[in-house]
Scaffold this active site. Sequence first.
Site, mmCIF file in Angstrom:
data_model
loop_
_atom_site.group_PDB
_atom_site.id
_atom_site.type_symbol
_atom_site.label_atom_id
_atom_site.label_comp_id
_atom_site.label_asym_id
_atom_site.label_seq_id
_atom_site.Cartn_x
_atom_site.Cartn_y
_atom_site.Cartn_z
ATOM 1 N N ASP A 153 0.822 -1.193 0.000
ATOM 2 C CA ASP A 153 0.000 0.000 0.000
ATOM 3 C C ASP A 153 0.862 1.252 0.000
ATOM 4 O OD1 ASP A 153 -1.779 1.999 0.333
ATOM 5 O OD2 ASP A 153 -2.982 0.935 1.811
ATOM 6 N N ARG A 155 0.015 4.196 0.011
ATOM 7 C CA ARG A 155 -0.500 5.347 0.756
ATOM 8 C C ARG A 155 0.202 5.525 2.099
ATOM 9 N NH1 ARG A 155 -6.602 4.027 0.405
ATOM 10 N NH2 ARG A 155 -5.658 1.992 0.309
#
Lengths: 244, 351
Positions: A153, A155
């Site tokens: 991920d 993010r």
Amino acid sequence: MNDTLIHLEEIVAHEREHECEGLGPRRLCVRPVSVAVLPTRFGDFHIMAFWNNRDGKEHVAILHGDVVGRENVPIRMHSECLTGDALGSLRCDCRDQLEAALRKVGTLECGAVLYLRQEGRGIGLINKVRAYALQDRGLDTVEANRALGFRDDERDYAVAAHMISTLGMKSVQVMTNNPDKMKQLQDLGVHVSGRIPHVMPPNVHNRFYLETKAARSGHYIDFSGRAHLPEQAEPVVIEGMPEP
Amino acid sequence: MNAIFPLDPHPGVLVVGAGIAGLACARDLAHRGIPVTLLDRGRGVGGRCATRRVDGQPVDHGVAFLHGSDPAFLDALHSVPGATLLEGWPSRVEGTGAPCQPDAFAPNERRVAFAEGVTAFPKMMVAGLDARLVTTVVGLHAEDDLWRLDLAGGGTARARTVVLAMATEETLALVDGLPPGDLELEGARHLLRMVAASVPCLTVIAGYPTDVPAPAWDVAFPETSSILKDVVHDSAKRQDPRWTVLVIQAAARWSRQHAGEPVASWTQSLLSEGARLYGEWVAHPAWTQVRHWQFGRIESGNELSGPLVVEGAGGRTLGIAGEVFAEGGGVQAAWTSGRLLAARLAERTIG
């Protein structure tokens, strides 16, 4: 009240109305909301809690010494793992990695563990259990794990990069065995001055890394016959192992 | 059986399903210079982003409004040419029942509708693409380094890369026909089984003369009904509507229990429940139409993080996208999964 805490409280006060365009493709912005002393069994820390503009996840920075305005601050990014960190699961190495990071940072002049609440954001925990269910059926396939989002991920890097900037660290040394993490942070504007290999002491639970060769699809098989996925998105290194 | 395209095998990618996921994938592939053809069993594109015209008036009978927080998705919604964007629609919400997506009314979520109907968005996406409508894929087979699609009516189409962008259950039905043996395919198949939990939705479109006491809300989410999921005041989206139109959508469990009954029977149940909640006039429409969405939406918690790419012999590649294949579900997730899949397929094709 110590000087470091005063420094950190000044940051919280200064950032109270912080708003920016955000980092990364999702334009993520974080804001420190509160800071306090956090004595732990691994050393003395401060904990700073962050709000973010994208979801209800409360990320935290666990800080040792005074990192504000410093260069070459050692940092470790740790992705939340409920089963490992809190429950002591032996299907992953997250708890060993977290403990090693906190112990190490606790012995340095200053440093930070950025604890990123990836799991439980959306569908993380449910999909982790799905991944384990597939493993239980002998279907530990790369593609399935990828679709399940197993520690993949980008993010999190935006959260970490923004925290580093909020804390005014001039440059950081990333504690990791995955050089790609340095590049991800650099792409988000962090000055990365170096890398510190993240090496863990051997114990009864991770001894198999020293005794077995990485087998199926690059995963280590533990004593109970289960593949260990690299849940912190990097290879595990135990003292005595050659660096990957 | 005959190949339906002049070029056999197809030189690029065949995308099965021209809903938002399939369109997003096809559009991005085409932008990268990869030949792509969409196949869809329907008469129009957009899947559950569906608009009918009744007496000339657009009616959205699937997705009632679009919402998202991803800046790129919001940019796409704002780039539909010639469309009247209704920013912030629905602004008048009645009731505290759950919306279809739990995030629909979260603080960072933006909501929009189109005065011309929600299909304005998929129509923009399909512009310039080769889309074959009323084309139903009934079988998927491996043939050396190619995939062969069997079509209803007897035709076939072959390509090295096939994308399945349908409801999970429909994708699973095609993938289940493939022989076992390949570990990656087995993993994908098990994963599809784990998340194949689409819920049906019985829908009644009801038209009333414009002199009925039109509701003071855009959407109602009743909290006290075991029958209704939501009621959309569709004509509130239209300029000078000829009819006051409600789109009444049944709850998942109720839809499942009553889907086998005669249409007139469940239509009456939905209208009566609407009347109980919102006024007697709801029970007496001037006209009705219905839609039975077999795979209406996904239950939250069933989503995966990204699309699937399974490679077979000789570079034969199967891509799978849809709203299940990105966090949050719904139209934004479908769009995101299609784009991610296109990026991964393009890496393989070009790289």
